[in-house]
Design a protein around this motif. Structure first.
Motif, PDB file in Angstrom:
ATOM      1  N   THR A  70       0.788  -1.224  -0.010  1.00  0.00           N
ATOM      2  CA  THR A  70      -0.111   0.218   0.039  1.00  0.00           C
ATOM      3  C   THR A  70       0.879   1.230  -0.042  1.00  0.00           C
ATOM      4  O   THR A  70       2.149   1.204   0.480  1.00  0.00           O
ATOM      5  CB  THR A  70      -0.765   0.016   1.327  1.00  0.00           C
ATOM      6  N   TRP A  83      -3.943   9.876   8.591  1.00  0.00           N
ATOM      7  CA  TRP A  83      -3.888   9.072   9.769  1.00  0.00           C
ATOM      8  C   TRP A  83      -3.382   9.620  10.963  1.00  0.00           C
ATOM      9  O   TRP A  83      -2.721  10.456  10.954  1.00  0.00           O
ATOM     10  CB  TRP A  83      -3.051   7.660   9.533  1.00  0.00           C
ATOM     11  N   ALA A  91      -1.897   0.280  12.654  1.00  0.00           N
ATOM     12  CA  ALA A  91      -1.800  -0.652  11.688  1.00  0.00           C
ATOM     13  C   ALA A  91      -0.277  -1.386  11.672  1.00  0.00           C
ATOM     14  O   ALA A  91      -0.039  -2.471  11.351  1.00  0.00           O
ATOM     15  CB  ALA A  91      -1.570   0.181  10.347  1.00  0.00           C
ATOM     16  N   SER A  97      -6.206  -1.456   9.699  1.00  0.00           N
ATOM     17  CA  SER A  97      -6.035  -0.292   8.805  1.00  0.00           C
ATOM     18  C   SER A  97      -6.786   0.868   9.711  1.00  0.00           C
ATOM     19  O   SER A  97      -7.672   0.603  10.455  1.00  0.00           O
ATOM     20  CB  SER A  97      -6.475  -0.391   7.579  1.00  0.00           C
ATOM     21  N   LEU A 103      -5.083  -6.145   7.882  1.00  0.00           N
ATOM     22  CA  LEU A 103      -4.140  -6.215   6.849  1.00  0.00           C
ATOM     23  C   LEU A 103      -3.598  -7.723   6.790  1.00  0.00           C
ATOM     24  O   LEU A 103      -3.660  -8.405   7.712  1.00  0.00           O
ATOM     25  CB  LEU A 103      -2.943  -5.503   7.214  1.00  0.00           C
TER      26      LEU A 103
END
Length: 422
Positions: A70, A83, A91, A97, A103
């Motif tokens: 990502t 974030w 994460a 996430s 994830l």
């Protein structure tokens, strides 16, 4: 009490700060985070070939299908720009996430769970303020329905995630604890070098498990046994040998190749001398310490067979294609040309790395911006499966090595998997 405090400080505070003399604490924090991101080799997974740094898109094979890394740049729409620090830590350490989806454990969060809070602070500062934002949408996985469901990962985490930061071991030295923290946590060495179980979990997350760092096959490579195992491990490597390998990608025992090349190029050559030394101290504490001495008699027999190779087709192939670099004695010219005699990669239980590197060659090691002079060339278009099996069998048994034979079918399988056309 003092010993515990000293160990805690050594683990929590990286031994580098590019802005150590700066009056700006935030600049120092970002610089520290940049170093930690390099220790964690974040750029290797979160950057696609020819793509922009940390923008994601790198394909990673899993037993269920291909997932793509990502975008972790601070772009607000496609990256992690919105974030919070809490989102980032969740994460990193829990594999969840910002939007709550789990994830895939291709992200080594079981290792990153060990990262301590101060280092999370530094990493967050770096990715938010030290990385250029890149607008690049994340690519969905190629895992087919219904296997692409994320909810089973919550169950996976219940069984396999140990969400505790690294705990200092009072019985060990400051240096050992720092090395253990780096290897188990940010360095996530176990993610490649530890075999996995039926749930695709690492069978051990630290030295308390017998299988920890004993080597594992992954994506047509075999990540070596990096314990003190006799023959296929680091039994006869000194701490200085390990430091040399981490910093230069080579020593008089072996040279990095395949996937490890990227680790050297992007990560370990940038370790501080102290961190590299502490990693070496920790690795040398694992497993057997018996040396892997090459038998002089066996080496003499191998040299004799190379001088009269007609009776051994593997020796004939070696003499034609390999001997000018690796030598009649198998010692090469370390660190420029890899030694084969006593090289633990030659004695690994799984020869897939040797097959792969013979078929496909290896990327250049680039140390301090200078590419290696003699990278391993690819022979997949020159030698057929039988010839590769025979020459590797010869090398795995030569000069006192103790590796098993390589089967032609193993070569054919790796050739197909890596799409080498002869």
């Amino acid at each position: 009490m003092f010993k515990t405090l000293a160990a805690w400080l050594a683990v929590s505070i990286p031994m580098i700060c590019h802005a150590a003399g700066s009056d700006d604490p935030q600049s120092a924090l970002i610089a520290r985070g940049q170093y930690l991101a390099r220790v964690g080799d974040c750029i290797a997974c979160h950057s696609a070939p020819s793509g922009k740094s940390f923008a994601g898109g790198l394909p990673m094979a899993t037993p269920l299908g291909t997932v793509y890394s990502t975008n972790i740049t601070p772009d607000p729409s496609t990256g992690i720009g919105k974030w919070s620090r809490q989102d980032f830590e969740r994460a990193l350490r829990e594999g969840v996430s910002k939007d709550g989806h789990n994830l895939y454990p291709a992200m080594p969060y079981p290792s990153y769970a060990k990262i301590q809070s101060k280092d999370v602070d530094a990493l967050y500062a770096y990715f938010m303020a030290g990385v250029a934002p890149v607008k690049q949408a994340n690519r969905p996985s190629d895992i087919p329905f219904p296997l692409n469901a994320r909810w089973p990962l919550k169950v996976w985490n219940l069984f396999f995630l140990q969400n505790d930061s690294y705990q200092i071991k009072d019985s060990k030295s400051v240096e050992w604890n720092r090395g253990a923290y780096l290897v188990q946590g940010l360095g996530h060495c176990g993610a490649c070098h530890t075999p996995r179980g039926v749930g695709f979990q690492e069978k051990a997350l630290d030295e308390n498990g017998d299988s920890y760092l004993t080597g594992a096959a992954e994506d047509n490579w075999f990540a070596s046994n990096i314990t003190g195992s006799h023959w296929d491990g680091l039994a006869d490597w000194s701490e200085a040998d390990i430091v040399s390998f981490l910093k230069n990608g080579a020593n008089h025992h072996a040279s990095a190749f395949g996937a490890m090349t990227e680790v050297i190029n992007n990560s370990t050559q940038g370790l501080t001398d102290r961190d590299a030394a502490d990693i070496a101290i920790y690795l040398k504490s694992l497993g057997s310490s018996s040396a892997n001495a090459v038998s002089k008699d066996a080496s003499a027999d191998t040299i004799a067979s190379l001088n009269k190779p007609a009776a051994n087709s593997g020796a004939m192939i070696y003499r034609t294609f390999c001997m000018h670099c690796h030598g009649v004695d198998g010692k090469g010219d370390a660190p420029l040309l890899a030694p084969l005699a006593g090289n633990p990669n030659l004695m690994s239980s799984d020869p897939v790395s040797l097959i792969n590197v013979t078929l496909n060659g290896t990327p250049n090691l680039v140390i301090d911006g200078v590419p290696a002079a003699y990278p391993m060339p690819k022979f997949g278009t020159v030698l057929d499966d039988r010839q590769i099996a025979e020459v590797l069998t010869f090398m795995r048994a030569g000069w006192g090595n103790d590796g098993t034979r390589v089967d032609e079918a193993q070569v054919a399988k790796t050739r197909k998997a890596t799409a080498v056309v002869r």
